[in-house]
Design an enzyme around this catalytic site. Structure first.
Site, PDB file in Angstrom:
ATOM      1  N   ASP A   8      25.441  -5.695  33.630  1.00 51.53           N
ATOM      2  CA  ASP A   8      25.649  -4.473  32.836  1.00 51.53           C
ATOM      3  C   ASP A   8      25.479  -4.789  31.348  1.00 51.53           C
ATOM      4  OD1 ASP A   8      29.255  -4.247  32.292  1.00 51.53           O
ATOM      5  OD2 ASP A   8      28.017  -6.021  32.705  1.00 51.53           O
ATOM      6  N   ASP A  13      26.213 -10.405  28.773  1.00 52.21           N
ATOM      7  CA  ASP A  13      25.194 -10.332  29.836  1.00 52.21           C
ATOM      8  C   ASP A  13      23.834 -10.767  29.297  1.00 52.21           C
ATOM      9  OD1 ASP A  13      27.249  -8.046  30.141  1.00 52.21           O
ATOM     10  OD2 ASP A  13      26.415  -8.163  32.161  1.00 52.21           O
ATOM     11  N   HIS A 233      31.709 -14.751  28.665  1.00 48.40           N
ATOM     12  CA  HIS A 233      32.178 -14.756  30.065  1.00 48.40           C
ATOM     13  C   HIS A 233      31.020 -14.892  31.055  1.00 48.40           C
ATOM     14  CE1 HIS A 233      36.132 -13.357  28.654  1.00 48.40           C
ATOM     15  NE2 HIS A 233      35.510 -12.427  27.966  1.00 48.40           N
ATOM     16  N   ASP A 234      30.002 -14.050  30.865  1.00 50.01           N
ATOM     17  CA  ASP A 234      28.926 -13.977  31.861  1.00 50.01           C
ATOM     18  C   ASP A 234      28.070 -15.240  31.873  1.00 50.01           C
ATOM     19  OD1 ASP A 234      28.399 -10.418  31.237  1.00 50.01           O
ATOM     20  OD2 ASP A 234      29.818 -11.466  32.531  1.00 50.01           O
TER      21      ASP A 234
HETATM   22  O1  RIB Z   1      35.724  -9.131  31.118  1.00 53.94           O
HETATM   23  C1  RIB Z   1      34.454  -9.639  30.779  1.00 53.94           C
HETATM   24  C2  RIB Z   1      33.374  -8.865  31.453  1.00 53.94           C
HETATM   25  O2  RIB Z   1      33.426  -7.525  31.004  1.00 53.94           O
HETATM   26  C3  RIB Z   1      31.955  -9.366  31.095  1.00 53.94           C
HETATM   27  O3  RIB Z   1      31.110  -9.201  32.206  1.00 53.94           O
HETATM   28  C4  RIB Z   1      31.536  -8.470  29.968  1.00 53.94           C
HETATM   29  O4  RIB Z   1      30.114  -8.243  29.963  1.00 53.94           O
HETATM   30  C5  RIB Z   1      32.235  -7.185  30.313  1.00 53.94           C
HETATM   31  O5  RIB Z   1      31.421  -6.471  31.188  1.00 53.94           O
HETATM   32 CA    CA Z   2      28.977  -8.070  32.025  1.00 52.56          CA
END
Ligand code: RIB
Ligand code: CA
Length: 310
Positions: A8, A13, A233-234
């Protein structure tokens, strides 16, 4: 590793797409509404692949969660979903508007395929409805999402799960084992001015984009969290899939709260000893892999090196 990325885009991302293309055979991508609406996440996926010169098909997916109304992460990711990045006019278009069919067909037709979901799990849940045997046809299923500790979008819920808890519940129950790359580990892999300066040193449009989106995220974190370093994170979830030996993990039942007024979207990990769960129950859902820790410097370096190689 053959990988399909469900995403997303979304600031982190965008970096994850670059990292996935570098370390894996990125067979295809599917988009889902999450950080911003489906039109923008799909456009952003096309824009990032175009900027990076990646001929990876992008299949449009779900525009809303299984239940409830679509959420929005634009307060962090900006109205476009990619901060203030200047995006080109698109000269590529989506391969289809049926991400679910693509996921089901590709899982059956491509051997040793790993599915990595880094957004809300709506597409994956719908694919499981379409093909209950989906997980058997995948070599692996990894998600960025959840937390066995604190949340981010609420005090207990992580955004991707919170955005579609019903979908997440289906995925943990029907597609076990899931490798859950949650905030427990992703919050540890943070990036600051030094890393974005290194990215800019590559002098490529893709590396500049990665630096731009990371710096935008840093600005929002400075505003909301008071920190000048940010977790990608991703991108960390990508490394978990491509370099699993770097991560500490353990199997536990995970249930998703879908009814709680305060706790909706919480991933409830049952960390009790298996014998105790067996003895007094209630046994939760099928056990999944919770990823707890990693060699933070090694993961951060792998991510920066992937961006520099774009
Ligand atoms: O909590 C982190 C996630 O939420 C990641 O995938 C970031 O892109 C958001 O979508
Ligand atoms: Ca994401």
């Amino acid at each position: 590793m053959k990988l399909v990325l469900d995403c997303d885009p979304g600031l982190d991302d965008a970096v994850a797409i670059l990292v996935a293309a570098h370390y894996a055979d990125l067979v295809g991508m599917t988009t889902v509404a999450g950080n911003v609406g489906i039109n923008r996440t799909t456009r952003n996926a096309l824009a990032v692949t175009q900027i990076a010169g990646l001929d990876v098909p992008v299949h449009r997916g779900a525009g809303k969660p299984l239940a409830g109304e679509p959420v929005d992460g634009s307060r962090i990711h900006g109205d476009t979903g990619l901060g203030n990045a200047v995006l080109p006019d698109l000269d590529r278009s989506e391969a289809s508007d049926d991400a679910v069919a693509y996921l089901c067909d590709t899982a059956r037709s491509v051997d040793d395929l790993h599915l990595l979901a880094i957004g809300p799990l709506t597409n994956v849940a719908l694919a499981l409805r379409c093909d209950p045997d989906l997980r058997r046809h995948l070599a692996g299923l990894t998600i960025m999402g959840g937390s066995a500790s604190a949340g981010n979008i609420t005090s207990v819920a992580e955004f991707n799960i919170w955005a579609d808890p019903e979908a997440a519940a289906v995925v943990f129950e029907k597609a076990a084992p899931v490798a859950m790359v949650g905030l427990d580990v992703t919050n540890k892999v943070v990036f600051g001015a030094e890393e974005t300066a290194r990215m800019r040193g590559a002098g490529t449009p893709a590396a500049d984009l990665a630096a731009d989106v990371t710096d935008f995220l840093r600005d929002r974190f400075r505003q909301y969290v008071g920190e000048s370093t940010v977790p990608l994170h991703d991108a960390t979830a990508v490394i978990t899939a491509t370099h699993p030996h770097l991560f500490e993990r353990s199997l536990h039942p995970i249930a998703v709260e879908v009814r709680g007024e305060i706790t909706r979207g919480m991933t409830v990990a049952d960390l009790r000893p298996p014998a105790l769960i067996e003895a007094i129950g209630p046994a939760g859902v099928a056990a999944s892999d919770i990823v707890w820790d990693t060699d933070v410097d090694a993961v951060r370096e792998l991510i920066v090196e992937a961006v520099l190689a774009c």
